[in-house]
Scaffold this active site. Structure first.
Site, PDB file in Angstrom:
ATOM      1  N   GLU A 161       1.193  -1.055   0.198  1.00  0.00           N
ATOM      2  CA  GLU A 161      -0.353   0.247  -0.099  1.00  0.00           C
ATOM      3  C   GLU A 161       0.871   1.412   0.240  1.00  0.00           C
ATOM      4  O   GLU A 161       0.420   1.926  -0.599  1.00  0.00           O
ATOM      5  CB  GLU A 161      -0.850  -0.372   1.055  1.00  0.00           C
ATOM      6  N   GLU A 169       1.667   1.773  -3.544  1.00  0.00           N
ATOM      7  CA  GLU A 169       0.596   1.944  -3.763  1.00  0.00           C
ATOM      8  C   GLU A 169       0.799   3.408  -4.312  1.00  0.00           C
ATOM      9  O   GLU A 169       0.586   4.172  -5.053  1.00  0.00           O
ATOM     10  CB  GLU A 169      -0.231   1.359  -4.038  1.00  0.00           C
ATOM     11  N   CYS A 183      -9.033  -2.177   4.074  1.00  0.00           N
ATOM     12  CA  CYS A 183      -8.365  -3.236   4.616  1.00  0.00           C
ATOM     13  C   CYS A 183      -9.805  -3.554   5.608  1.00  0.00           C
ATOM     14  O   CYS A 183     -10.044  -4.955   6.381  1.00  0.00           O
ATOM     15  CB  CYS A 183      -7.307  -3.589   5.694  1.00  0.00           C
ATOM     16  N   SER A 185      -7.672   1.881  -2.115  1.00  0.00           N
ATOM     17  CA  SER A 185      -5.996   1.469  -2.461  1.00  0.00           C
ATOM     18  C   SER A 185      -6.853  -0.158  -3.105  1.00  0.00           C
ATOM     19  O   SER A 185      -7.457  -0.581  -3.075  1.00  0.00           O
ATOM     20  CB  SER A 185      -4.946   1.325  -1.384  1.00  0.00           C
ATOM     21  N   LYS A 197     -16.035  -9.820   6.880  1.00  0.00           N
ATOM     22  CA  LYS A 197     -15.345 -10.310   6.761  1.00  0.00           C
ATOM     23  C   LYS A 197     -15.948 -11.544   5.844  1.00  0.00           C
ATOM     24  O   LYS A 197     -15.173 -12.564   5.352  1.00  0.00           O
ATOM     25  CB  LYS A 197     -13.515 -11.451   7.970  1.00  0.00           C
ATOM     26  N   GLU A 241     -16.467 -11.145   2.691  1.00  0.00           N
ATOM     27  CA  GLU A 241     -15.436 -11.089   2.519  1.00  0.00           C
ATOM     28  C   GLU A 241     -15.067 -12.377   1.450  1.00  0.00           C
ATOM     29  O   GLU A 241     -14.697 -11.916   0.345  1.00  0.00           O
ATOM     30  CB  GLU A 241     -14.508 -10.176   2.876  1.00  0.00           C
ATOM     31  N   GLU A 278     -13.138 -11.967  -6.424  1.00  0.00           N
ATOM     32  CA  GLU A 278     -12.790 -11.503  -6.318  1.00  0.00           C
ATOM     33  C   GLU A 278     -11.733 -11.984  -4.907  1.00  0.00           C
ATOM     34  O   GLU A 278      -9.688 -11.440  -5.478  1.00  0.00           O
ATOM     35  CB  GLU A 278     -12.489  -9.780  -6.045  1.00  0.00           C
ATOM     36  N   CYS A 291     -10.911  -2.181  14.109  1.00  0.00           N
ATOM     37  CA  CYS A 291     -10.672  -3.955  14.540  1.00  0.00           C
ATOM     38  C   CYS A 291     -11.418  -3.984  15.903  1.00  0.00           C
ATOM     39  O   CYS A 291     -11.813  -5.368  16.317  1.00  0.00           O
ATOM     40  CB  CYS A 291     -10.541  -4.279  14.069  1.00  0.00           C
TER      41      CYS A 291
END
Lengths: 1034, 671
Positions: B277, B280, B302, B322, B361, B364, B369, B518
């Protein structure tokens, strides 16, 4: 009219003068009501017909026709008013309207029968100002409603509109305006009754750049439509009221929250707002003052809870309409978090007249604590349903009976629900309570927004509570537990009770739950939700208990609890639809036996019963009630004539126990009969020489022939009952001996002593009390009958005495009654027959003195006039003495027949519980007196009452005695009789009762022959076929 | 200050204090249910009512403010009675299958019943029955809902997603998405914050443990587990540790004991994320400064709840994200490639489990993807709460476990990775690396903590000036990098609106979907400790500070990974395995076909549909007050008896008559 801005008072004056000048050109004005009620009864066709007809007769130049808002008489819509004659036509149709135009405008004639009909006066009253409904009202909020074109701002201005706003904005300070409103004593008319001026002052004092004014037009109470009528009939008064209020508190923006269910109101208010804005009465710098104000309509989402101010504001803001906790109050933190003042439509409608005439003027109306007037929506079982405005403090009874015209179909008033679903009941004994915030609160109800629902005797209070709670449960927003789950659970308990699944303890649970909800719910909706339940429990607890313990709904509403309304109403619970079906199929003896299962005296009751069943017969809604009683008589007579055809009673073997019954009247014999059939030895002690009690000695032979009575007494004896005639307890045998000899005693001695009326001269010769007179007549004793007889009283004894006197040779018989004839407790049919026979009734008089003539016998009666006063505990108007109205009448015989009382000299009064009225006290749920093993029933317990109730008591006593002596309490009603299933699926064709054969009035006047001859067999079958068979349910 | 009297005792409290707060300061606990300190003061359960002298009704103490001279009784007979009735009412519309409820013994309704001493409910009426609404992340069982509306507040006011709301009214009121839609079909971001605040078993994560137990029991599977940074400061709470206690070693040991073959640490890929990241970001900045096309600000990626939120709410701004996958999917991708190769196991036989503080999650890992070579990067996700339950079920005495290290090569991490678990952590970790990469010097903050972005405020910002960079970053000299950090989606919305309007001053933004990051994710232990977030935050920072290596680029295994496998950050293979792209969804999923629903749940058309409640049929029943039975049988038998007796009698009479006759005959006869 071009939209020129109105800026000065001269502008207003110009409009007023011009409009009035315009009107003066017309010879007539025809005002067609276009209130919501009339719209739904199709006033548009009436209006079109009027316009069309006026055009046809070429009078369009001379007649101004326009639509107005609600005139208030919604029950008789469509209505119209013709000015300047002020003639009020009702229940119009297109055809009637055309006729009226011709008659009224051309021939200058009033068509009487199309004008307002006053039910209580039983006549048409053509002129508006003579109609009681209007006469007793004072219209302030409704001042323009129904009288001006709702859609014309000019009409509003011509009637003084917007002058108050001008005065406020240009001539008064904000505090002046508030002061005037405070002086007027105006309270918020939405329900809570918070003083408007105080609220405005609080709003005024808030320091905030932005403030809001909100008008609550989310009128959600079932049956209430006051606000709707004002918006629809006079929208500008609301706008003007809000401009003034906005000015007073310093708000520049107002919202008017109208419920979506009022599309007409929304439309008319929208149009009025546009017009006001065009004229510059809304917007920047109104009347060239520094004050700017504008308004917007917000349409509610149809939730009752949005009438609660915090929920309403949430809804305006676009949120879910849910209330929030107060404080903060809206005046502190309201709409969009800014100080906000909320009032309802009616409150604002009162503001312009207050400003114009001054607060003191307004405070002249009403009571010491509550000023002004209040608009009510009359609904339910009242004759004149509609919208009325009365000074605060008018007794509730006056609103219902004077303005409302009383209860429809001559039914008995039961209660009025005031204050909507969250309100409470006004009972019969509270009819004199002033309709005023404080007084209503004292009887646990509220003024609310003005819904007034009248309920008659056919209303089940448990079901009413259920209905209101069902409404509330659906309208709960669901936010707080108390209201969301609490109301649901209350409803479920009530539903159980009305289904007959109620359990002992349910009422206590309802009270506990209701009180918790009241204490803990977040908003007003929840806090008042249990009111209908708690209020009905408080006042009608016995109805709840009947539903729960006896599975009985006295009003005949909770249909899970009975076979049919007639059966339910019959005190003896005779299976009416059953015997109707049997008669219709020609099985008369079976029909007779089916009746005898529940009532051992079909032939007697077939003649003299008061027929409560027929009052509840649903056939009435089609044409006329079934002749239930006459059919009973028919089968009984048929059985009598074909005696061998019917089965004898089955009697169980003796069980070795014995019962003494005192009094061989209807009640005593019934009890004896049922007890004998289940194996008891029953001895009936009767002091007279004939059995039957009042049936033998009180009821004249023309109504109940002796042989009929003797026959049914004989059947009782056949069941094993021993009747000991001429045996008087206390004289021939002591009560003590009875107690020692028998296992139980049933006292059914009735009320056999006449009540004195306590006027001087009551002991004069020629004065004979009703029951004594009837007894002598029935015993065919010689009576020195007068020529000019006066009977005093209005009950059945009075009527019987009068008719008997006539038959014994009196030339003239007059009945004197202290109330009005329609309030006589005697059977309507009997009064009618008496009048047919030439008996005169003088209403509203009371005797003062009986005066003796030269021979010592009475020859004059001095009376006094009476008038109707306020309401007594029975819901009837008290008769009140008119001072100095004494007058005398000539007479030679007086028969006072006012009431009777019970006497039982064989027991010491201190040995047994006696009520203040001299009747016996019973223990709860049974027929036992306070003395162990001694039961009682009939008039000795009830006071003078109907025969069928005495029979029901006798039956109930038999059950209680059997249980008391260790039995099951199950009566032996003989073999089951299979009732044919009703298969007739034909459509119902209207057909009145089949007539009975009757003696004509001339013949019967001179004879004791039975007046009514009964049915022909074929007519009887046909009559029975009219039964709708309500017992059938899907 | 305001003087009041509570239960006869006088006290002075600040103005604006509620009765409940005032009582608390006197050590009086007022029972409550819907109340949630600092979050939800709503007054819907009415349990906290108290008696206030002069008030018309009982007052909800969570809302009612004190005033001078107020006299309160929190425990009068009236109050106790009202609370009990209210509790009975609550219970009367609750599913009451407690023994088989996930919240058994951790249920606030149960606890309240115990507090109030209620033993029965006298109200037995209709019960609101609803079908289970199961999405990949969240399961809703509205038949257990007590309508406290905490979830509604969280969803609307804290997260600003506006998915859950009260529908219908009165007794029919139900909490859910509009029009009874299943939560999986709407713009719910699966943050799971609602499951944290739900006092009962109405809202919970969709079960992930079954799949994990199945894999652990399958001898042909190589089971690999990884744990997210925030787990280690929270899972201890489920076993009696204070919030924030570091139990990393016990956690690793417990997973090993449960039977996982490899116990890796998501922290490792957190370090890796920083490399990817950070690179990037520098690329984008460079592009922007050299006039090329680049989307700035760049936003971290994230938090999967946040990703779903932006996909629904700002589908046109996805290029600001990102392209880095979240750390645990990176680790999954590496496990099934790099590590599989290393240990020569067919990636198809690998089963990767992520223990996450997050319910999103679960969603996710189901995304298309998040697959490489046809295999999902991660096979199953369990939340902290679920792992704790599994440890319990496995019979492991967590408290007494010895410490253990994570397994290598994917188990080692620096302090920078630890702080991924808290708001501001990713940004700080990135800055530690990027600043040093650019300038060759350490980030100039004490203890490497970028203090302006540490803490629990909704939006935090900082400026970092680049001075004297290394030669290859000369283009950055003098540049002030503006950064912003937010957690909770209501804050993200504010920053996104700026971007949408083209007014965003920032270059780099960190967004965490849950308030605080989190550490208070939707899968974390439920806690009533109002300071729980602060305690976990402190735990995270001390974990960071306890490490020798505190910058991601210092992680030797990361370096090794690049050398052995990935070549360099943002390389082709790194892009293939560690980066992703996003899906435009739209507010009402108008741009997508996929509805994320588990295959084992019922067909969609039946989802969320209310079960019709059958009303009792009453019309068919006969009248209650029927006439007494006629006892025909008894009557007829009696009649028969009578007839028999009569016949006997007449028989005897006949006999007598005959006898008489005989006798008279006899007497007449002459003797």
């Amino acid at each position: 009219m071009t939209a020129e801005k109105i800026k000065t008072i001269a502008d207003l004056e110009d409009i007023r003068i011009k409009y009035n000048k315009d009107l003066s050109k017309y010879k007539y004005q025809i005002l067609v009501c276009a209130g919501a009620g009339c719209i739904s009864s199709n006033c548009a066709t009436v209006r079109d017909a009027v316009i069309d007809e006026v055009n046809k007769i070429g009078m369009q130049e001379k007649v101004k026709i326009y639509e107005t808002g609600c005139m208030g008489t919604c029950a008789v819509g469509p209505v119209m008013l013709i000015l300047p004659d002020r003639v009020f036509y009702t229940e119009l149709t297109e055809k009637k309207a055309r006729e009226i135009i011709h008659a009224h405008l051309i021939r200058n004639e009033i068509i009487q029968e199309y004008t307002f009909f006053d039910e209580s006066l039983k006549k048409h009253v053509p002129e508006m100002d003579d109609i009681n409904f209007f006469r007793k009202q004072i219209r302030i909020a409704l001042r323009n409603c129904g009288l001006i074109e709702y859609g014309s701002i000019q009409a509003y201005i011509a009637n003084g509109g917007y002058f108050a706003a001008y005065k406020a904005l240009r001539e008064m300070s904000q505090l002046d305006v508030i002061g005037e409103v405070k002086k007027s004593g105006l309270k918020g008319r939405g329900g809570a009754g918070f003083p408007a001026g105080v609220k405005w002052e609080a709003g005024y004092k808030q320091n905030s750049e932005e403030k809001y004014l909100v008008c609550n037009a989310d009128e959600g109470d079932p049956g209430a439509f006051m606000d709707r009528s004002i918006i629809e009939g006079d929208p500008h008064t609301v706008i003007e009221g809000m401009i003034i209020a906005g000015y007073a508190i310093g708000a520049n923006m107002g919202y008017i929250y109208i419920r979506a269910e009022y599309p007409i109101a929304v439309e008319r208010m929208k149009a009025a707002l546009e017009e006001a804005r065009k004229c510059g009465l809304l917007g920047e710098r109104i009347f060239d003052s520094d004050f700017s104000f504008d308004m917007e309509i917000r349409i509610g989402a149809g939730a009752f809870v949005c009438g609660e101010e915090t929920a309403l504001m949430a809804s305006i803001e676009g949120h879910r309409g849910e209330p929030r906790q107060k404080p903060p109050f809206p005046f502190q933190q309201g709409l969009f978090g800014k100080p906000t003042i909320i009032n309802n439509i009616e409150t604002f409608a009162n503001v312009p007249p207050i400003l114009m005439n001054g607060g003191e003027w307004y405070a002249k109306f009403g009571t010491d604590v509550s000023k002004g007037t209040k608009v009510f929506a009359l609904a339910g079982d009242v004759i004149n349903t509609g919208i009325v405005e009365v000074p605060i403090g008018m007794p509730v009874g006056d609103i219902i009976f004077e303005i409302g015209g009383g209860v429809r179909e001559k039914k008995k008033f039961k209660a009025a629900q005031i204050g909507g679903p969250s309100g409470g009941c006004v009972m019969m004994e509270n009819l004199n309570v002033p309709a005023e915030y404080e007084s209503l609160k004292k009887i646990d109800t509220i003024m609310g927004s003005g819904g007034l629902i009248v309920m008659n005797e056919d209303t089940c209070m448990v079901d009413t509570a259920r209905f209101f709670l069902d409404f509330i449960k659906d309208e709960s927003c669901g936010k707080c537990v108390a209201c969301r789950v609490g109301t649901k659970r209350m409803l479920e308990i009530l539903e159980r009770i009305t289904r007959g699944e109620g359990e002992v303890g349910d009422v206590e649970l309802l009270i506990e739950l209701g009180e918790t909800i009241k204490e803990t719910a977040m908003c007003g909706l929840g806090q008042t939700a249990p009111n209908p339940v708690l209020s009905t429990i408080k006042y009608f607890r016995e109805e709840y208990d009947e539903h729960i313990k006896n599975k009985y709904c006295r009003a005949g509403v909770c249909s899970d609890l009975f076979i049919s309304p007639c059966e339910n109403t019959c005190p003896a619970n005779v299976n009416v639809p059953g015997y109707m079906a049997l008669v219709a199929s020609g099985r008369f003896i079976d029909a007779y036996n089916l009746i005898r299962q529940e009532n051992p005296f079909p032939a007697i009751c077939g003649r003299i019963c008061t027929r409560p069943c027929e009052k509840k017969c649903r056939r009435r809604t089609v044409d006329e009630a079934i002749a239930i009683c006459d059919l009973k008589r028919f089968v009984a007579d048929y059985a009598m004539q074909n005696e061998k055809a019917y089965t004898r009673d089955i009697v169980f073997p003796k069980n070795g126990k014995s019962i003494a019954v005192i009094g061989a009247g209807a009640s005593g014999l019934t009890c004896a009969y049922y007890l004998a059939k289940i194996g008891y030895d029953v001895d009936v002690y009767e002091s007279n020489d004939t059995a039957g009690g009042v049936l033998a000695y009180g009821i004249p032979e023309y109504r109940l022939p002796k042989d009929v009575l003797a026959h049914e007494v004989k059947l009782v004896e056949q069941a094993g009952v021993k009747i000991l005639l001429g045996k008087e307890v206390g004289r021939d045998i002591t009560f003590k001996e009875l107690k020692a000899t028998y296992d139980a005693i049933y006292i059914a001695t009735g009320t056999n002593l006449p009540q004195k009326i306590n006027v001087p001269g009551e002991t004069l010769p020629g004065v004979l009390h009703g029951i004594e007179f009837l007894k002598l007549a029935n015993m065919h004793k010689n009576i020195d009958i007068g020529a000019n007889v006066m009977v005093i009283g209005g009950g059945n004894t009075a009527i019987d005495s009068a008719r008997t006197a006539l038959r014994l040779g009196a030339k003239k018989v007059t009945i004197l009654y202290r109330r009005t004839a329609d309030a006589m407790p005697a059977l309507e049919q009997e009064v009618h027959e008496a009048m047919e026979e030439g008996i005169e009734v003088v209403e509203l008089v009371a005797p003062v003195r009986f005066i003796a003539g030269a021979n010592g016998r009475v020859n004059k009666i001095e009376c006094v006039k009476m008038r109707l006063g306020d309401f007594d505990a029975s819901g009837r108007r008290r008769s009140v003495l008119v001072e100095d109205s004494n007058f005398t009448l000539d007479t030679d015989m007086i028969i006072p027949a006012v009431s009777q009382y019970a006497d039982f000299p064989f027991i010491g009064k201190d040995e047994i519980g006696v009520t203040p009225w001299g009747t016996l006290v019973l223990q709860e749920d049974m027929q036992m007196t306070t003395m162990e093993g001694v039961f009682a029933g009939g008039d000795v317990v009830r006071g003078p009452d109907e025969v069928i109730r005495a029979i029901a008591d006798g039956k109930q006593a038999a059950i209680s005695i059997d249980k008391y002596l260790g039995g099951t309490g199950r009566l032996n009603k003989g073999e089951a009789i299979k009732v044919p299933e009703h298969t007739d699926e034909d459509e119902i064709i209207a057909h009145n009762r089949f007539p009975l054969e009757m003696l004509n009035a001339e013949t019967r006047k001179n004879s004791f022959e039975e007046v009514i001859k009964g049915y022909h067999k074929l007519n009887a079958m046909a009559e029975a076929m009219r039964c709708l068979h309500c017992e059938r349910r899907q | 200050m305001v003087n009041i009297t509570i239960n006869g005792n006088r006290i002075s409290v600040p103005e604006d204090t509620t009765i409940m707060e005032a009582a608390k300061s006197m050590n009086i606990h007022i029972p409550n249910l819907c109340y949630l300190e600092n979050v939800h003061q709503f007054g819907s359960c009415r349990i906290c009512v108290v008696e206030v002298e002069g008030a018309k009704t009982l007052q909800a103490s969570c809302l009612a403010k004190v005033y001078e001279g107020m006299v309160v009784d929190t425990n009068s007979p009236k109050v106790r009675k009202a609370r009990r009735v209210l509790y009975e009412l609550l219970l009367s519309d609750h599913a009451k299958n407690c023994l088989s409820c996930k919240r058994n013994q951790s249920c606030e309704l149960q606890e309240l019943g115990k507090t109030l001493g209620v033993e029965e409910t006298r109200f037995n009426g209709e019960h609101s029955e609803y079908n289970l609404d199961t999405s990949v992340s969240i399961t809703r069982d509205m038949s257990k809902c007590v309508l406290c509306r905490r979830c509604v507040t969280i969803c609307n006011e804290v997260q600003g997603t506006g998915v859950l709301n009260a529908q219908n009214r009165g007794f029919e009121t139900v909490i859910g998405p509009a029009m009874d839609l299943p939560v999986g079909n709407v713009n719910c971001v699966f943050c799971g914050q609602c499951t944290v605040v739900c006092p009962v078993g109405a809202l919970k994560e969709t079960d992930g443990t079954k799949k994990v137990w199945d894999a652990l029991g399958d001898p042909n599977k190589r089971c690999i587990v990884q744990v997210a940074p925030a787990i280690r400061v929270a899972i201890g709470e489920e076993f009696g540790f204070e919030p924030g206690s570091q139990v990393t070693g016990k956690l690793a040991q417990s997973l090993k004991t449960m039977g996982f073959d490899d116990v890796f640490d998501t922290d490792f890929t957190a370090d890796l994320t920083i490399m990817e990241e950070g690179t990037e970001f520098l690329t984008r900045v460079k592009a922007a400064l050299t006039g090329e096309n680049a989307s700035l600000p760049m936003i971290t990626s994230c938090s999967p709840g946040w990703i779903k939120y932006i996909e629904h709410t700002y589908p046109d701004l996805l290029d600001h994200l990102s392209t880095c996958k979240s750390p645990h999917t990176m680790l999954g991708a590496l496990t099934k490639t790099y590590y599989a190769e290393k240990i020569s196991v067919d990636p198809k036989d690998m089963f990767v489990v992520s223990v996450m503080p997050c319910t999103a999650k679960k969603f996710e890992v189901n995304r298309n993807e998040m697959k490489n070579n046809g295999l999902a990067n991660v096979d199953a996700v369990v939340t902290t709460r679920e792992l704790a339950q599994m440890i319990l079920e496995a019979g492991i005495d967590f408290k007494s476990l010895p410490d253990r290290e994570f397994d290598n090569p994917l188990g080692m991490s620096t302090g920078a990775a630890d702080i991924f678990g808290v708001t501001g952590g990713v940004m700080e970790a990135a800055l530690r690396t990027v600043y040093e990469l650019v300038t060759g010097r350490e980030l100039p903050f004490e203890g490497l903590h970028v203090t302006p972005i540490v803490g629990l405020e909704r939006i935090k910002e900082a400026d970092i000036k680049i001075e004297d960079p290394l030669p290859e970053y000369k283009f950055l000299d003098g540049v002030v990098v503006k950064i912003a950090v937010t957690s909770g989606l209501a804050g993200a919305k504010i920053l996104m609106e700026q971007i949408a309007k083209g007014e965003s001053p920032y270059h780099f933004i960190e967004v965490m979907g849950c308030p605080g990051g989190c550490i208070t994710g939707g899968g974390q232990p439920r806690s009533k400790d109002p300071d729980v977030r602060m305690k976990r935050l402190k735990g995270i920072y001390s974990e960071d500070e306890s490490k020798t290596l505190r910058k991601s680029h210092d992680n030797p295994y990361v370096t090794k990974l690049y050398t052995e496998f990935l070549e360099h950050p943002n390389s082709h293979i790194a892009h293939k395995l560690l980066h992703t792209h996003y899906t435009k969804r739209g507010k009402s999923n108008e741009f997508v076909e996929i509805k994320y629903l588990l295959d084992e749940v019922m067909p969609m058309s039946e989802q969320g549909k209310k079960v019709e409640i059958k009303k009792k049929e009453s019309s068919q029943k006969p009248a209650k007050r029927i006439h007494e039975d006629l006892e025909s049988v008894r009557v007829l038998s009696l009649q028969a008896e009578v007839n028999r007796l009569k016949k006997e009698l007449s028989d005897s009479m006949e006999t007598i008559d005959i006898l008489k006759e005989v006798m008279s005959d006899l007497s007449k006869k002459p003797s």
